[in-house]
Design a protein around this motif. Structure first.
Motif, PDB file in Angstrom:
ATOM      1  N   CYS A 243       0.852  -1.188   0.000  1.00 64.25           N
ATOM      2  CA  CYS A 243       0.000   0.000   0.000  1.00 64.25           C
ATOM      3  C   CYS A 243       0.882   1.229   0.000  1.00 64.25           C
ATOM      4  O   CYS A 243       1.925   1.258   0.675  1.00 64.25           O
ATOM      5  CB  CYS A 243      -0.928   0.018   1.223  1.00 64.25           C
ATOM      6  SG  CYS A 243      -2.015   1.474   1.304  1.00 64.25           S
TER       7      CYS A 243
ATOM      8  N   ASP B  70       0.715   5.844  -0.688  1.00 62.80           N
ATOM      9  CA  ASP B  70       0.034   7.078  -1.038  1.00 62.80           C
ATOM     10  C   ASP B  70       0.700   7.614  -2.305  1.00 62.80           C
ATOM     11  O   ASP B  70       1.874   8.021  -2.285  1.00 62.80           O
ATOM     12  CB  ASP B  70       0.152   8.087   0.111  1.00 62.80           C
ATOM     13  CG  ASP B  70      -0.508   9.432  -0.206  1.00 62.80           C
ATOM     14  OD1 ASP B  70      -0.996   9.619  -1.338  1.00 62.80           O
ATOM     15  OD2 ASP B  70      -0.519  10.298   0.687  1.00 62.80           O
ATOM     16  N   LEU B  71      -0.020   7.602  -3.415  1.00 63.83           N
ATOM     17  CA  LEU B  71       0.575   7.976  -4.694  1.00 63.83           C
ATOM     18  C   LEU B  71       0.920   9.454  -4.774  1.00 63.83           C
ATOM     19  O   LEU B  71       1.715   9.855  -5.626  1.00 63.83           O
ATOM     20  CB  LEU B  71      -0.367   7.600  -5.837  1.00 63.83           C
ATOM     21  CG  LEU B  71      -0.645   6.104  -6.007  1.00 63.83           C
ATOM     22  CD1 LEU B  71      -1.505   5.861  -7.232  1.00 63.83           C
ATOM     23  CD2 LEU B  71       0.656   5.308  -6.097  1.00 63.83           C
TER      24      LEU B  71
ATOM     25  N   TRP C  36      -2.692  -1.864  -9.413  1.00 68.91           N
ATOM     26  CA  TRP C  36      -2.987  -1.162  -8.177  1.00 68.91           C
ATOM     27  C   TRP C  36      -4.455  -0.720  -8.162  1.00 68.91           C
ATOM     28  O   TRP C  36      -4.932  -0.113  -9.127  1.00 68.91           O
ATOM     29  CB  TRP C  36      -2.116   0.091  -8.045  1.00 68.91           C
ATOM     30  CG  TRP C  36      -0.643  -0.175  -7.997  1.00 68.91           C
ATOM     31  CD1 TRP C  36       0.169  -0.533  -9.043  1.00 68.91           C
ATOM     32  CD2 TRP C  36       0.205  -0.092  -6.850  1.00 68.91           C
ATOM     33  NE1 TRP C  36       1.465  -0.676  -8.615  1.00 68.91           N
ATOM     34  CE2 TRP C  36       1.513  -0.409  -7.271  1.00 68.91           C
ATOM     35  CE3 TRP C  36      -0.016   0.241  -5.514  1.00 68.91           C
ATOM     36  CZ2 TRP C  36       2.594  -0.412  -6.396  1.00 68.91           C
ATOM     37  CZ3 TRP C  36       1.058   0.235  -4.638  1.00 68.91           C
ATOM     38  CH2 TRP C  36       2.345  -0.095  -5.072  1.00 68.91           C
TER      39      TRP C  36
ATOM     40  N   VAL D  29      -7.043   1.886  -6.549  1.00 71.61           N
ATOM     41  CA  VAL D  29      -6.840   3.248  -6.060  1.00 71.61           C
ATOM     42  C   VAL D  29      -8.109   3.767  -5.393  1.00 71.61           C
ATOM     43  O   VAL D  29      -9.209   3.635  -5.940  1.00 71.61           O
ATOM     44  CB  VAL D  29      -6.450   4.190  -7.223  1.00 71.61           C
ATOM     45  CG1 VAL D  29      -6.268   5.625  -6.721  1.00 71.61           C
ATOM     46  CG2 VAL D  29      -5.188   3.700  -7.918  1.00 71.61           C
TER      47      VAL D  29
ATOM     48  N   ALA E  61      -8.655   7.476  -3.821  1.00 69.72           N
ATOM     49  CA  ALA E  61      -8.083   8.786  -3.508  1.00 69.72           C
ATOM     50  C   ALA E  61      -9.145   9.649  -2.849  1.00 69.72           C
ATOM     51  O   ALA E  61     -10.211   9.884  -3.427  1.00 69.72           O
ATOM     52  CB  ALA E  61      -7.573   9.464  -4.778  1.00 69.72           C
TER      53      ALA E  61
ATOM     54  N   ALA F  37      -4.020   9.836  -1.704  1.00 64.76           N
ATOM     55  CA  ALA F  37      -4.428   9.035  -2.858  1.00 64.76           C
ATOM     56  C   ALA F  37      -3.827   7.645  -2.660  1.00 64.76           C
ATOM     57  O   ALA F  37      -2.795   7.308  -3.235  1.00 64.76           O
ATOM     58  CB  ALA F  37      -3.943   9.667  -4.161  1.00 64.76           C
ATOM     59  N   ARG F  38      -4.490   6.860  -1.824  1.00 63.86           N
ATOM     60  CA  ARG F  38      -3.923   5.557  -1.478  1.00 63.86           C
ATOM     61  C   ARG F  38      -4.160   4.529  -2.589  1.00 63.86           C
ATOM     62  O   ARG F  38      -5.190   4.565  -3.272  1.00 63.86           O
ATOM     63  CB  ARG F  38      -4.518   5.043  -0.171  1.00 63.86           C
ATOM     64  CG  ARG F  38      -4.087   5.855   1.052  1.00 63.86           C
ATOM     65  CD  ARG F  38      -4.520   5.176   2.348  1.00 63.86           C
ATOM     66  NE  ARG F  38      -5.972   5.071   2.440  1.00 63.86           N
ATOM     67  CZ  ARG F  38      -6.607   4.367   3.367  1.00 63.86           C
ATOM     68  NH1 ARG F  38      -5.908   3.678   4.260  1.00 63.86           N
ATOM     69  NH2 ARG F  38      -7.920   4.326   3.405  1.00 63.86           N
ATOM     70  N   ALA F  39      -3.199   3.635  -2.741  1.00 65.95           N
ATOM     71  CA  ALA F  39      -3.287   2.570  -3.731  1.00 65.95           C
ATOM     72  C   ALA F  39      -2.740   1.285  -3.133  1.00 65.95           C
ATOM     73  O   ALA F  39      -1.772   1.308  -2.369  1.00 65.95           O
ATOM     74  CB  ALA F  39      -2.505   2.943  -4.994  1.00 65.95           C
TER      75      ALA F  39
ATOM     76  N   TRP G 168       1.993  10.164 -13.000  1.00 72.30           N
ATOM     77  CA  TRP G 168       0.895  10.190 -12.034  1.00 72.30           C
ATOM     78  C   TRP G 168       1.042  11.303 -11.010  1.00 72.30           C
ATOM     79  O   TRP G 168       0.049  11.844 -10.528  1.00 72.30           O
ATOM     80  CB  TRP G 168       0.721   8.824 -11.375  1.00 72.30           C
ATOM     81  CG  TRP G 168      -0.009   7.932 -12.326  1.00 72.30           C
ATOM     82  CD1 TRP G 168       0.512   6.983 -13.148  1.00 72.30           C
ATOM     83  CD2 TRP G 168      -1.403   7.986 -12.619  1.00 72.30           C
ATOM     84  NE1 TRP G 168      -0.464   6.433 -13.931  1.00 72.30           N
ATOM     85  CE2 TRP G 168      -1.651   7.019 -13.632  1.00 72.30           C
ATOM     86  CE3 TRP G 168      -2.466   8.757 -12.137  1.00 72.30           C
ATOM     87  CZ2 TRP G 168      -2.927   6.813 -14.158  1.00 72.30           C
ATOM     88  CZ3 TRP G 168      -3.732   8.542 -12.658  1.00 72.30           C
ATOM     89  CH2 TRP G 168      -3.959   7.585 -13.644  1.00 72.30           C
TER      90      TRP G 168
ATOM     91  N   TRP H 217      -8.397   1.973 -10.830  1.00 71.23           N
ATOM     92  CA  TRP H 217      -7.192   1.156 -10.881  1.00 71.23           C
ATOM     93  C   TRP H 217      -6.159   1.756 -11.829  1.00 71.23           C
ATOM     94  O   TRP H 217      -6.478   2.496 -12.749  1.00 71.23           O
ATOM     95  CB  TRP H 217      -7.526  -0.274 -11.318  1.00 71.23           C
ATOM     96  CG  TRP H 217      -8.271  -0.371 -12.622  1.00 71.23           C
ATOM     97  CD1 TRP H 217      -9.632  -0.396 -12.802  1.00 71.23           C
ATOM     98  CD2 TRP H 217      -7.704  -0.435 -13.941  1.00 71.23           C
ATOM     99  NE1 TRP H 217      -9.945  -0.461 -14.130  1.00 71.23           N
ATOM    100  CE2 TRP H 217      -8.789  -0.508 -14.854  1.00 71.23           C
ATOM    101  CE3 TRP H 217      -6.406  -0.445 -14.447  1.00 71.23           C
ATOM    102  CZ2 TRP H 217      -8.593  -0.582 -16.237  1.00 71.23           C
ATOM    103  CZ3 TRP H 217      -6.196  -0.517 -15.825  1.00 71.23           C
ATOM    104  CH2 TRP H 217      -7.292  -0.584 -16.696  1.00 71.23           C
TER     105      TRP H 217
ATOM    106  N   LEU I 168      -9.784   5.619 -13.552  1.00 71.99           N
ATOM    107  CA  LEU I 168     -10.190   6.168 -12.265  1.00 71.99           C
ATOM    108  C   LEU I 168     -11.516   6.889 -12.447  1.00 71.99           C
ATOM    109  O   LEU I 168     -11.641   7.785 -13.274  1.00 71.99           O
ATOM    110  CB  LEU I 168      -9.151   7.159 -11.724  1.00 71.99           C
ATOM    111  CG  LEU I 168      -7.731   6.650 -11.494  1.00 71.99           C
ATOM    112  CD1 LEU I 168      -6.900   7.745 -10.844  1.00 71.99           C
ATOM    113  CD2 LEU I 168      -7.727   5.403 -10.643  1.00 71.99           C
TER     114      LEU I 168
END
Length: 377
Positions: free
Chosen positions: A24, A26-27, A40, A42, A44, A50-52, A256, A298, A308
């Motif tokens: 996991c 945070d992007l 991944w 996602v 956010a 923006a967790r993935a 990204w 994703w 997304l």
């Protein structure tokens, strides 16, 4: 609390199902993890990370399949239909619409999306609701082009998440070096009830999205490929436009980082100018939106593809702070406010957007009967 294994985690979207969370990140903070590849899921937040989650076991099917795979377990069991509460009652919401119109008159903003969050008690810390069961129910009762779910249980060794979405709106779709976005502005029960205000608002937000994408796309490549198309969804219609551009960055981390900085949160659920609208939203809305109005979807870092959705028509579940108390199922609904907005009509739009989804998520309700669960302040 019940302990879960990492392979209890599951994510499913149109054409893809994944199991077994292995990482996991945070992007926004560490986009460089995408350089290592992988698929991944996602989630956010509108105003947060923006967790993935990278998944180990990924199965792909027909990309045009709207429904997730059949759910083999028990059917969804939701909250009591009379237990829903709202973060803003009718009076407070219509007052917020009036305040937004004042801000427009004063020249602070041109448009702002004002939202409220509905909540109902459900589940326990040691018995999380069945996200896949709700996803299956929504796929049948409210099929959506960008519907899906991500559930990483607490105790799995990774930060938990519980999100089920029936989103009709594309935030960012990436394929073959291009990015697309499909802003929705304009909602009515039927196409003949769409207002001039809806069309003007859609054009305004489409222009905002075009400007956002120009920050990460090659000069001259960003174009509006579809404008003001009417789309029918269960119980309502939307006006939808489409913006497309050629990305300038191939490196997945820089790509990204740039996309999230330029286009998140989405313009259709914030406003224009975006920075001013976000300040007004923070002033008027009493609770944080969380994943609602954020992004759910994703990223395939191996193929360079992604999908997304804007996190609308989306449920999320939060465990209780006290293990003896119930958890909370949440759902957001909102409307875009312009100078041409009528406060009571905007309140009615938030009711329209929520009615069918709340009926599907509540126990003992029939979404086709026309009566929505009652919501209290």
């Amino acid at each position: 609390m019940t302990h879960h294994r990492a392979d209890d985690a599951v994510a499913q979207f149109r054409g893809v199902r994944a199991r077994g969370a292995v990482q996991c990140a945070d992007l926004r903070a560490t986009p460089e993890v995408l350089r290592d590849g992988g698929w991944w899921a996602v989630v956010a937040d509108f105003d947060g990370p923006a967790r993935a989650w990278r998944f180990a076991d990924v199965e792909r099917s027909a990309p045009d399949a709207l429904e997730p795979p059949d759910h083999p377990g028990a059917p969804w069991s939701g909250p009591d239909p009379g237990s829903w509460r709202t973060s803003m009652d009718r009076r407070r919401y219509t007052d917020a619409v009036r305040r937004t119109r004042e801000a427009i008159r004063e020249g602070d903003v041109y448009q702002a999306n004002i939202c409220r969050v509905l909540s109902a008690p459900l589940g326990r810390a040691d018995a999380e609701p069945d996200a896949a069961a709700l996803a299956a129910r929504l796929a049948v009762g409210n099929p959506a082009p960008y519907g899906g779910m991500v559930h990483v249980p607490a105790g799995s060794g990774h930060p938990p998440v519980w999100v089920v979405s029936a989103s009709p709106e594309l935030s960012l779709g990436v394929a073959d070096g291009y990015v697309e976005s499909g802003p929705i502005k304009g909602t009515a029960p039927t196409a003949d009830l769409l207002r001039p205000k809806d069309r003007a608002e859609n054009v305004m937000i489409t222009d905002l999205v075009r400007n956002d994408l120009q920050r990460v796309c090659a000069p001259g490549s960003v174009e509006v490929v579809d404008l003001l198309r009417t789309e029918a969804h269960p119980g309502l219609v939307h006006l939808v436009s489409r913006v497309r551009g050629r990305l300038t960055e191939d490196d997945p981390a820089r790509r990204w980082a740039g996309l999230l900085a330029a286009a998140h949160p989405p313009g259709s659920v914030s406003g224009a100018p975006k920075s001013s609208a976000l300040r007004l939203i923070a002033e008027l809305e009493p609770v944080a939106r969380g994943p609602y109005c954020g992004a759910v979807g994703w990223i395939d870092a191996d193929s360079g593809q992604a999908e997304l959705a804007v996190g609308i028509r989306t449920f999320w579940w939060e465990p209780p702070a006290d293990a003896a108390a119930p958890g909370t199922l949440r759902f957001g609904t909102g409307a875009g406010i312009t100078w041409g907005s009528d406060p009571e009509e905007e309140w009615a739009e938030t009711e329209l957007k929520a009615a069918r989804l709340l009926a599907l998520a509540s126990s003992g309700t029939d979404p086709d009967a026309g009566a929505a669960p009652s919501v209290s302040a």
